[in-house]
Write a protein that holds these residues in place. Sequence first.
Motif, PDB file in Angstrom:
ATOM      1  N   ALA A 175      -6.261  -2.687  -3.909  1.00 19.65           N
ATOM      2  CA  ALA A 175      -5.848  -1.290  -4.046  1.00 19.65           C
ATOM      3  C   ALA A 175      -6.592  -0.618  -5.195  1.00 19.65           C
ATOM      4  O   ALA A 175      -6.706  -1.185  -6.287  1.00 19.65           O
ATOM      5  N   ASP A 215       0.857  -1.197   0.000  1.00 22.82           N
ATOM      6  CA  ASP A 215       0.000   0.000   0.000  1.00 22.82           C
ATOM      7  C   ASP A 215       0.888   1.241   0.000  1.00 22.82           C
ATOM      8  O   ASP A 215       2.095   1.151   0.203  1.00 22.82           O
ATOM      9  N   LEU A 217       1.200   1.529  -6.883  1.00 26.21           N
ATOM     10  CA  LEU A 217       0.834   0.552  -7.927  1.00 26.21           C
ATOM     11  C   LEU A 217       1.317   0.939  -9.320  1.00 26.21           C
ATOM     12  O   LEU A 217       1.632   0.080 -10.133  1.00 26.21           O
ATOM     13  N   LYS A 249     -13.317   0.120 -13.170  1.00 28.55           N
ATOM     14  CA  LYS A 249     -13.369  -1.231 -12.588  1.00 28.55           C
ATOM     15  C   LYS A 249     -13.815  -2.254 -13.635  1.00 28.55           C
ATOM     16  O   LYS A 249     -13.361  -3.395 -13.637  1.00 28.55           O
TER      17      LYS A 249
HETATM   18  N1  NAD Z   1     -15.842  -0.364   0.388  1.00 27.97           N
HETATM   19  C1  NAD Z   1     -16.825  -0.670  -0.459  1.00 27.97           C
HETATM   20  O1  NAD Z   1     -18.004  -0.453  -0.155  1.00 27.97           O
HETATM   21  C2  NAD Z   1     -16.522  -1.320  -1.781  1.00 27.97           C
HETATM   22  C3  NAD Z   1     -17.603  -1.694  -2.584  1.00 27.97           C
HETATM   23  C4  NAD Z   1     -17.356  -2.317  -3.811  1.00 27.97           C
HETATM   24  C5  NAD Z   1     -16.058  -2.560  -4.198  1.00 27.97           C
HETATM   25  N2  NAD Z   1     -15.014  -2.177  -3.416  1.00 27.97           N
HETATM   26  C6  NAD Z   1     -13.642  -2.455  -3.902  1.00 27.97           C
HETATM   27  O2  NAD Z   1     -12.894  -3.056  -2.870  1.00 27.97           O
HETATM   28  C7  NAD Z   1     -11.536  -2.637  -2.947  1.00 27.97           C
HETATM   29  C8  NAD Z   1     -11.069  -2.097  -1.616  1.00 27.97           C
HETATM   30  O3  NAD Z   1     -11.893  -1.005  -1.234  1.00 27.97           O
HETATM   31  P1  NAD Z   1     -11.818  -0.344   0.200  1.00 27.97           P
HETATM   32  O4  NAD Z   1     -13.178   0.003   0.602  1.00 27.97           O
HETATM   33  O5  NAD Z   1     -10.968  -1.173   1.092  1.00 27.97           O
HETATM   34  O6  NAD Z   1     -11.076   1.014  -0.160  1.00 27.97           O
HETATM   35  P2  NAD Z   1      -9.940   1.793   0.645  1.00 27.97           P
HETATM   36  O7  NAD Z   1      -9.844   3.138   0.038  1.00 27.97           O
HETATM   37  O8  NAD Z   1     -10.166   1.702   2.113  1.00 27.97           O
HETATM   38  O9  NAD Z   1      -8.648   0.945   0.298  1.00 27.97           O
HETATM   39  C9  NAD Z   1      -7.966   1.072  -0.915  1.00 27.97           C
HETATM   40  C10 NAD Z   1      -6.488   1.049  -0.591  1.00 27.97           C
HETATM   41  O10 NAD Z   1      -5.764   1.165  -1.817  1.00 27.97           O
HETATM   42  C11 NAD Z   1      -4.636   1.994  -1.556  1.00 27.97           C
HETATM   43  N3  NAD Z   1      -4.200   2.629  -2.788  1.00 27.97           N
HETATM   44  C12 NAD Z   1      -4.843   3.579  -3.497  1.00 27.97           C
HETATM   45  N4  NAD Z   1      -4.096   3.970  -4.524  1.00 27.97           N
HETATM   46  C13 NAD Z   1      -2.956   3.244  -4.480  1.00 27.97           C
HETATM   47  C14 NAD Z   1      -1.791   3.216  -5.277  1.00 27.97           C
HETATM   48  N5  NAD Z   1      -1.651   4.038  -6.320  1.00 27.97           N
HETATM   49  N6  NAD Z   1      -0.806   2.354  -4.950  1.00 27.97           N
HETATM   50  C15 NAD Z   1      -0.945   1.539  -3.866  1.00 27.97           C
HETATM   51  N7  NAD Z   1      -2.027   1.515  -3.077  1.00 27.97           N
HETATM   52  C16 NAD Z   1      -3.016   2.376  -3.373  1.00 27.97           C
HETATM   53  C17 NAD Z   1      -5.141   3.036  -0.565  1.00 27.97           C
HETATM   54  O11 NAD Z   1      -4.060   3.635   0.123  1.00 27.97           O
HETATM   55  C18 NAD Z   1      -6.065   2.217   0.311  1.00 27.97           C
HETATM   56  O12 NAD Z   1      -5.424   1.754   1.469  1.00 27.97           O
HETATM   57  C19 NAD Z   1     -11.455  -1.615  -4.087  1.00 27.97           C
HETATM   58  O13 NAD Z   1     -10.969  -2.258  -5.238  1.00 27.97           O
HETATM   59  C20 NAD Z   1     -12.904  -1.193  -4.289  1.00 27.97           C
HETATM   60  O14 NAD Z   1     -13.127  -0.818  -5.626  1.00 27.97           O
HETATM   61  C21 NAD Z   1     -15.214  -1.549  -2.213  1.00 27.97           C
END
Ligand code: NAD
Length: 315
Positions: A78, A32, A56, A149
């Motif tokens: 991520a 991360d 990333l 996505k």
């Molecule tokens: N939370 C929800 O309700 C939800 C719903 C549907 C799908 N999702 C999917 O689940 C996954 C996780 O979501 P989440 O809720 O944990 O989000 P989040 O924002 O809490 O976590 C995402 C993580 O990715 C990291 N990140 C972002 N850009 C980055 C980069 N360039 N390099 C490295 N790391 C990077 C961030 O620092 C963060 O810790 C995502 O792919 C999201 O699309 C989440």
Amino acid sequence: MATILVTGGSGFIGAAVVEALASRGDRVVAFDLVETQRLKDLRAAHPHVTFSAGELTEWPQLAQVFRHSRPQAVIHCAAIVGVVNSLASPIATMRVNVEGSLNVLAAMRLFDVCRLVNLSTEEVYGAFTADRIDESHPCRPSKPYGISKYAVEQLCRDDAATYGTSITHIRTCWVYGPGLPRPRVPKTLIDGALEGRPMHIPAGGDFRVDHVYIADVVQGIVKAVDKATTPQDVYHIASGQAPSLAEIVEIVRELVPGADIAIGPGHYAFADGVEPVRKGALDISRARRELNYSPRYDIRSGLEAYVDARRRGIG
Ligand SMILES: NC(=O)c1ccc[n+]([C@@H]2O[C@H](COP(=O)([O-])OP(=O)(O)OC[C@H]3O[C@@H](n4cnc5c(N)ncnc54)[C@H](O)[C@@H]3O)[C@@H](O)[C@H]2O)c1
């Protein structure tokens, strides 16, 4: 002992996945941008968890973590997450979500990793055409987040067809529970209720969307990664129910007596002028049948667990 790389391992879902894998004895590498206190605590409790800071879209940083950790599988969490964030930063959303995922696929190829579980979203569908949809619903995403996505899903499909990688997409919905970093219902309602702050949302009570508790999402992800391959490449991991926001407000009021929270009728808005498209429930029969996924929380027990965790100072 398997080594599993979790991208976005500091995030809401990623950290919960890291914790679940570490608790059962897997070696886990969290990748991360920054390490959170939660992850530091996890590393202190589980010697087989490591953290690798990286971006990333910076190929050398991602390649380095693959070279050092030699994972057997990747859980790709991520991303730049959410419609509002993606509208504020559409180019960064495409770079991180699409280019970043292409880097993950390239690193898997280079370091012989065959298994990927990719976190996807109900946003890939665009507006739902029914109150409950299954995975065959047409994908017509309408905002940069959902478009990015869906592009990732399609690029993964091409990768799987070309290089034989085993990739499973988890389409989840509105995940709630301790640790959510974004101000979204029901977090805002529960925070307001527990802190004794009035929280009156002017409109949105009629909006229905599948709300799934974080522990159930983690269960589905872990069940998917434990399979070398899955019969289908996409699964709904959700609750299968779409409570209205008015129903959620009502349950939170019951759980926190005296809470001064309310929501007006009508459609919900994420922010001024940004409304979600029509949503509903995600049919989870495929995941039940083929992944043995079995959610343990309905909306009432999930909110109860969330309130309980917050009262204990978690999340
Ligand atoms: N939370 C929800 O309700 C939800 C719903 C549907 C799908 N999702 C999917 O689940 C996954 C996780 O979501 P989440 O809720 O944990 O989000 P989040 O924002 O809490 O976590 C995402 C993580 O990715 C990291 N990140 C972002 N850009 C980055 C980069 N360039 N390099 C490295 N790391 C990077 C961030 O620092 C963060 O810790 C995502 O792919 C999201 O699309 C989440």
